[in-house]
Scaffold this motif. Sequence first.
Motif, PDB file in Angstrom:
ATOM      1  N   GLY A  95      20.337   0.941  27.511  1.00 57.51           N
ATOM      2  CA  GLY A  95      20.709   2.405  28.316  1.00 57.51           C
ATOM      3  C   GLY A  95      20.568   2.135  29.803  1.00 57.51           C
ATOM      4  N   GLU A  96      20.249   3.114  30.467  1.00 58.21           N
ATOM      5  CA  GLU A  96      20.256   3.002  31.971  1.00 58.21           C
ATOM      6  C   GLU A  96      19.215   2.091  32.443  1.00 58.21           C
ATOM      7  OE1 GLU A  96      21.418   4.186  34.868  1.00 58.21           O
ATOM      8  OE2 GLU A  96      19.994   3.280  35.737  1.00 58.21           O
ATOM      9  N   PRO A  97      19.552   0.871  33.105  1.00 56.59           N
ATOM     10  CA  PRO A  97      18.777  -0.036  33.581  1.00 56.59           C
ATOM     11  C   PRO A  97      17.701   0.289  34.558  1.00 56.59           C
ATOM     12  CG  PRO A  97      21.153  -0.578  33.896  1.00 56.59           C
ATOM     13  CD  PRO A  97      21.130   0.803  33.681  1.00 56.59           C
ATOM     14  N   MET A  98      17.936   1.474  35.310  1.00 56.65           N
ATOM     15  CA  MET A  98      16.812   1.764  36.343  1.00 56.65           C
ATOM     16  C   MET A  98      15.684   2.504  35.495  1.00 56.65           C
ATOM     17  SD  MET A  98      17.183   0.929  39.525  1.00 56.65           S
ATOM     18  CE  MET A  98      18.443   0.414  40.452  1.00 56.65           C
ATOM     19  N   ILE A  99      15.712   2.749  34.357  1.00 57.84           N
ATOM     20  CA  ILE A  99      14.626   3.331  33.636  1.00 57.84           C
ATOM     21  C   ILE A  99      13.864   1.821  32.916  1.00 57.84           C
ATOM     22  CG2 ILE A  99      13.884   4.546  31.454  1.00 57.84           C
ATOM     23  CD1 ILE A  99      16.356   6.595  31.945  1.00 57.84           C
ATOM     24  N   GLU A 100      12.599   1.990  33.406  1.00 58.80           N
ATOM     25  CA  GLU A 100      11.855   0.739  32.829  1.00 58.80           C
ATOM     26  C   GLU A 100      11.442   0.575  31.465  1.00 58.80           C
ATOM     27  OE1 GLU A 100       8.242  -0.903  35.173  1.00 58.80           O
ATOM     28  OE2 GLU A 100       8.881   0.465  36.683  1.00 58.80           O
ATOM     29  N   THR A 135      13.978   0.757  29.489  1.00 57.90           N
ATOM     30  CA  THR A 135      15.345   0.157  29.114  1.00 57.90           C
ATOM     31  C   THR A 135      14.960  -1.438  29.114  1.00 57.90           C
ATOM     32  OG1 THR A 135      16.521   1.906  29.766  1.00 57.90           O
ATOM     33  CG2 THR A 135      17.613  -0.338  29.436  1.00 57.90           C
ATOM     34  N   GLN A 136      15.500  -1.870  27.789  1.00 59.90           N
ATOM     35  CA  GLN A 136      15.460  -3.374  27.362  1.00 59.90           C
ATOM     36  C   GLN A 136      16.577  -4.176  27.635  1.00 59.90           C
ATOM     37  OE1 GLN A 136      13.667  -2.934  23.372  1.00 59.90           O
ATOM     38  NE2 GLN A 136      11.718  -3.412  24.397  1.00 59.90           N
ATOM     39  N   MET A 137      17.875  -3.349  27.670  1.00 61.65           N
ATOM     40  CA  MET A 137      19.011  -3.910  27.718  1.00 61.65           C
ATOM     41  C   MET A 137      20.218  -3.212  28.385  1.00 61.65           C
ATOM     42  SD  MET A 137      21.678  -5.840  24.784  1.00 61.65           S
ATOM     43  CE  MET A 137      20.382  -6.945  24.351  1.00 61.65           C
ATOM     44  N   GLY A 138      20.816  -3.801  29.383  1.00 61.71           N
ATOM     45  CA  GLY A 138      21.612  -3.169  30.228  1.00 61.71           C
ATOM     46  C   GLY A 138      23.160  -3.642  30.086  1.00 61.71           C
ATOM     47  N   PRO A 139      24.047  -3.013  30.717  1.00 55.55           N
ATOM     48  CA  PRO A 139      25.396  -3.281  30.453  1.00 55.55           C
ATOM     49  C   PRO A 139      25.881  -4.884  30.665  1.00 55.55           C
ATOM     50  CG  PRO A 139      25.192  -2.516  32.567  1.00 55.55           C
ATOM     51  CD  PRO A 139      23.728  -2.582  31.946  1.00 55.55           C
ATOM     52  N   MET A 140      27.093  -5.031  30.311  1.00 51.65           N
ATOM     53  CA  MET A 140      27.753  -6.518  30.861  1.00 51.65           C
ATOM     54  C   MET A 140      28.016  -6.160  32.176  1.00 51.65           C
ATOM     55  SD  MET A 140      27.816  -8.196  28.130  1.00 51.65           S
ATOM     56  CE  MET A 140      28.318  -9.506  28.854  1.00 51.65           C
ATOM     57  N   ILE A 141      28.203  -7.283  32.929  1.00 55.97           N
ATOM     58  CA  ILE A 141      28.292  -6.966  34.440  1.00 55.97           C
ATOM     59  C   ILE A 141      29.633  -6.336  35.068  1.00 55.97           C
ATOM     60  CG2 ILE A 141      29.439  -9.442  34.628  1.00 55.97           C
ATOM     61  CD1 ILE A 141      27.169  -8.310  37.349  1.00 55.97           C
ATOM     62  N   THR A 142      30.854  -6.614  34.202  1.00 57.72           N
ATOM     63  CA  THR A 142      31.965  -5.993  34.622  1.00 57.72           C
ATOM     64  C   THR A 142      32.948  -5.561  33.226  1.00 57.72           C
ATOM     65  OG1 THR A 142      33.101  -8.132  34.695  1.00 57.72           O
ATOM     66  CG2 THR A 142      32.450  -7.382  36.715  1.00 57.72           C
ATOM     67  N   ALA A 143      33.713  -4.976  33.690  1.00 57.07           N
ATOM     68  CA  ALA A 143      34.756  -4.412  32.563  1.00 57.07           C
ATOM     69  C   ALA A 143      35.416  -5.441  32.016  1.00 57.07           C
ATOM     70  CB  ALA A 143      35.685  -3.236  32.883  1.00 57.07           C
ATOM     71  N   ASP A 144      35.764  -6.570  32.696  1.00 59.33           N
ATOM     72  CA  ASP A 144      36.367  -7.626  32.370  1.00 59.33           C
ATOM     73  C   ASP A 144      35.477  -8.649  31.426  1.00 59.33           C
ATOM     74  OD1 ASP A 144      38.609  -7.361  33.637  1.00 59.33           O
ATOM     75  OD2 ASP A 144      38.469  -8.703  35.223  1.00 59.33           O
ATOM     76  N   GLN A 145      34.337  -8.632  31.975  1.00 58.22           N
ATOM     77  CA  GLN A 145      33.526  -9.497  31.152  1.00 58.22           C
ATOM     78  C   GLN A 145      33.290  -8.854  29.576  1.00 58.22           C
ATOM     79  OE1 GLN A 145      32.723 -12.654  31.761  1.00 58.22           O
ATOM     80  NE2 GLN A 145      31.318 -12.797  30.119  1.00 58.22           N
ATOM     81  N   LEU A 146      33.125  -7.631  29.649  1.00 59.25           N
ATOM     82  CA  LEU A 146      33.025  -6.755  28.443  1.00 59.25           C
ATOM     83  C   LEU A 146      34.142  -7.005  27.624  1.00 59.25           C
ATOM     84  CD1 LEU A 146      31.620  -4.655  26.607  1.00 59.25           C
ATOM     85  CD2 LEU A 146      32.775  -2.757  27.821  1.00 59.25           C
ATOM     86  N   GLY A 147      35.234  -7.015  28.009  1.00 60.81           N
ATOM     87  CA  GLY A 147      36.587  -7.130  27.367  1.00 60.81           C
ATOM     88  C   GLY A 147      36.538  -8.539  26.674  1.00 60.81           C
ATOM     89  N   LYS A 148      35.977  -9.485  27.563  1.00 60.53           N
ATOM     90  CA  LYS A 148      36.055 -10.999  26.950  1.00 60.53           C
ATOM     91  C   LYS A 148      35.220 -10.946  25.623  1.00 60.53           C
ATOM     92  CE  LYS A 148      34.541 -15.428  28.912  1.00 60.53           C
ATOM     93  NZ  LYS A 148      34.085 -16.103  29.941  1.00 60.53           N
ATOM     94  N   VAL A 149      34.173 -10.600  25.995  1.00 60.13           N
ATOM     95  CA  VAL A 149      32.877 -10.672  24.925  1.00 60.13           C
ATOM     96  C   VAL A 149      33.628  -9.856  23.614  1.00 60.13           C
ATOM     97  CG1 VAL A 149      30.560  -9.569  24.252  1.00 60.13           C
ATOM     98  CG2 VAL A 149      30.981 -10.635  26.419  1.00 60.13           C
ATOM     99  N   MET A 150      34.102  -8.426  23.820  1.00 61.24           N
ATOM    100  CA  MET A 150      34.712  -8.002  22.566  1.00 61.24           C
ATOM    101  C   MET A 150      35.868  -8.521  22.065  1.00 61.24           C
ATOM    102  SD  MET A 150      32.867  -5.412  22.537  1.00 61.24           S
ATOM    103  CE  MET A 150      33.560  -4.904  20.917  1.00 61.24           C
ATOM    104  N   GLY A 151      36.474  -9.598  22.764  1.00 64.89           N
ATOM    105  CA  GLY A 151      37.440 -10.342  22.094  1.00 64.89           C
ATOM    106  C   GLY A 151      36.882 -11.517  21.255  1.00 64.89           C
ATOM    107  N   TYR A 152      35.561 -12.023  21.743  1.00 69.68           N
ATOM    108  CA  TYR A 152      34.942 -13.288  21.098  1.00 69.68           C
ATOM    109  C   TYR A 152      34.406 -12.373  19.722  1.00 69.68           C
ATOM    110  CZ  TYR A 152      35.218 -16.961  24.464  1.00 69.68           C
ATOM    111  OH  TYR A 152      35.647 -18.013  25.076  1.00 69.68           O
TER     112      TYR A 152
END
Length: 484
Positions: free
Chosen positions: A314-319, A321-338
Amino acid sequence: MRAQPEASHFIDGAYVEDTSGAPIECRYAATGEVIATLHEATPALIDRALDAAQRAQVEWAALRPVERGRVLHKAADIIRARNRELSELETLDTGKPLQETLVADATSGADALEYFAGFVATVTGQTIPVGGGDFVYTTREPLGVCVGIGAWNYPTQIACWKAAPALAFGNAMVFKPSDVTPLCALKLAEILIEAGAPKGLFNVVQGRGGVGASLVTDSRVAKVSLTGSVPTGRKVYAAAAEGIRHVTMELGGKSPLVIFDDASLEDAIGAAMLGNFYSTGQICSNGTRVFVQKGLKERFLSRLKERTDAIVIGEPMIEATQMGPMITADQLGKVMGYIAQGKAEGARLITGGSRIEGPGNFVQPTVFADVTDAMVIAREEIFGPVMAVLDFETEDEVIARANATEFGLAAGVFTADLARAHRVAAKLQAGTCWINAYNLTPVEAPFGGSKLSGVGRENGHAALEHYTEIKSVYVGVNPVDAPY
Ligand code: NDP
C-alpha cells in the motif's frame, strides 16, 4: 505532495537551474502524481560541472587523508541526523516503503562515508628494494575526475557508494542520477558542502542517457562508475574504452538461491522473500531463481504462499506498509509482460500474478513454481516481485544449473551442512555468495559482479583499487651506469 528541489542541478557548491534543458517529470510511484519538475543539463552546464570538479580535485587531493576523512565523517553524521527526512525523500523518489528506506538507504550511504573516511587515513605505499641500495616506493594517486551514473532503485545508496570511495581517495565526482529518481543525490551534494567539502568536489547533473554519454566521453574524465543494466553497461564500457578510462560496472543479474532440504524452512523462506520482494523486487542482486530440493518443495511452497499473502502492500509513507509500487508504469508493464509469459510457458502460479487496480504502479508479489531453466522468467532479469521456484535433486545438478547463466552478480545457499555450504559457495559463479543469508551488503564487504554482471568492485578494501592508481618512484643512489 511536492518534493521540488531548489533547482535541478548542484554544481560548484550551489544549486543551479537552466530551464532550457528538456523537462524531467518526477512522479510519486504510489499515486502517479508529479511531485517535481526538473530539467536536463545543457552542454554548458555539463561543462561547468566538469570544470568545477577538475578545479576542486586538485585542492582536495592536496589535503591530508585524515582531513578528507573528517569531512566525510561529518557528512555521515549529518545524514544520520537527517535520516527521517532523507528517507521520506527516498520514498517519494522511488516509491519504496518508508519501513525500508528508514533502515536501508541514507543509513547505508552514511556507512559508506564513515567506512571510507576511516579507511583513507590507513592507506600507505610500499618500499621495494631493487638491489645495490636503490629502491622503489609506491604511492596511491587519485584518478582525477570520476563520473558516477546511477540506476533508479537506490538513488541515495548508489550516489554514496560511488562518492564515498572516490572522494576519500582524493578524486572529485560528477554524478548523474537516473532521470526517474533525480531527487536524492542533490541532498548528498548539499550535505557534503555543509560538511566542509570544497565547492565543485561533488556535482550533480540531471539528464537521461544522452547526458550520461557526454560525461563518459569527456577528456577531463578519468573514470566512470555505472550502476545499471547490462545493455547500458555495454554502451558505457565501450564509450569509456575509447579514452582508456577506468571503469566500474555494477550491472544486472539473475541470481540463484539454492535451498537444500536440510535448511531451516522459515529462514530459507524469509531469505527467498527478502531476495525477491524487498524494494518490490527492484534489486540487482535478487535471488530470482530459487532452486528448492525436491524433498522440501511442497512444504516450502505452501508456507511461502502463506507468508507472501500476508505482505502488507500500500501507501509507502505509512510505516506499516511492507511493499510499495513499481517505480514507473513502464516497469509495471514490463513486469506484467513477464508474468503473462510465465503463465503462457506453463509455470504454476502459486500466488499473485495480477496488477492491483487503482492509482499507482502496484503489482501483487508473485510466485511461480515448476519453473524450468528454459523459461524466459528463469533466464531474464525481471526487476519486479516475481519469484521463480525451480526444483532439483542433487548438489552437482543444481550447481551446474545455477551457473548456466550469462549473469554472475550474486548467489545464495541454504543448508545445515557446513561442509556442503562452503563447497557449493566455492563453485557458484558470482561476485557475492551468501550462506544461510541473502542480500546483506555491508560496506565492509566488496560487492560487484562476474560475467555479464560487471567489472570492478564497490565497497571494502577492494574499492581502493578502483579509485586510485599506483605510482612507482625509483630512487637511484648509485652512479648512473650508461654504456655511452
Ligand atoms: P539503465 O541501464 O536503464 O540506466 C542506468 C543509468 O545509465 C541511468 O542513469 C541512465 O540514464 C544511464 N544511461 C542510459 N544510457 C546511457 C548511455 N548511453 N551513456 C551513459 N549513461 C546512460 O538501468 P535502470 O536505471 O533501469 O536500473 C536497473 C538496472 O540496474 C537493472 O539491470 C539492475 O540490475 C541494475 N542495477 C545493478 C546494481 C549493481 O550494483 N550491480 C544495483 C542496482 C541496479 P536514464 O535512465 O536517466 O536515461
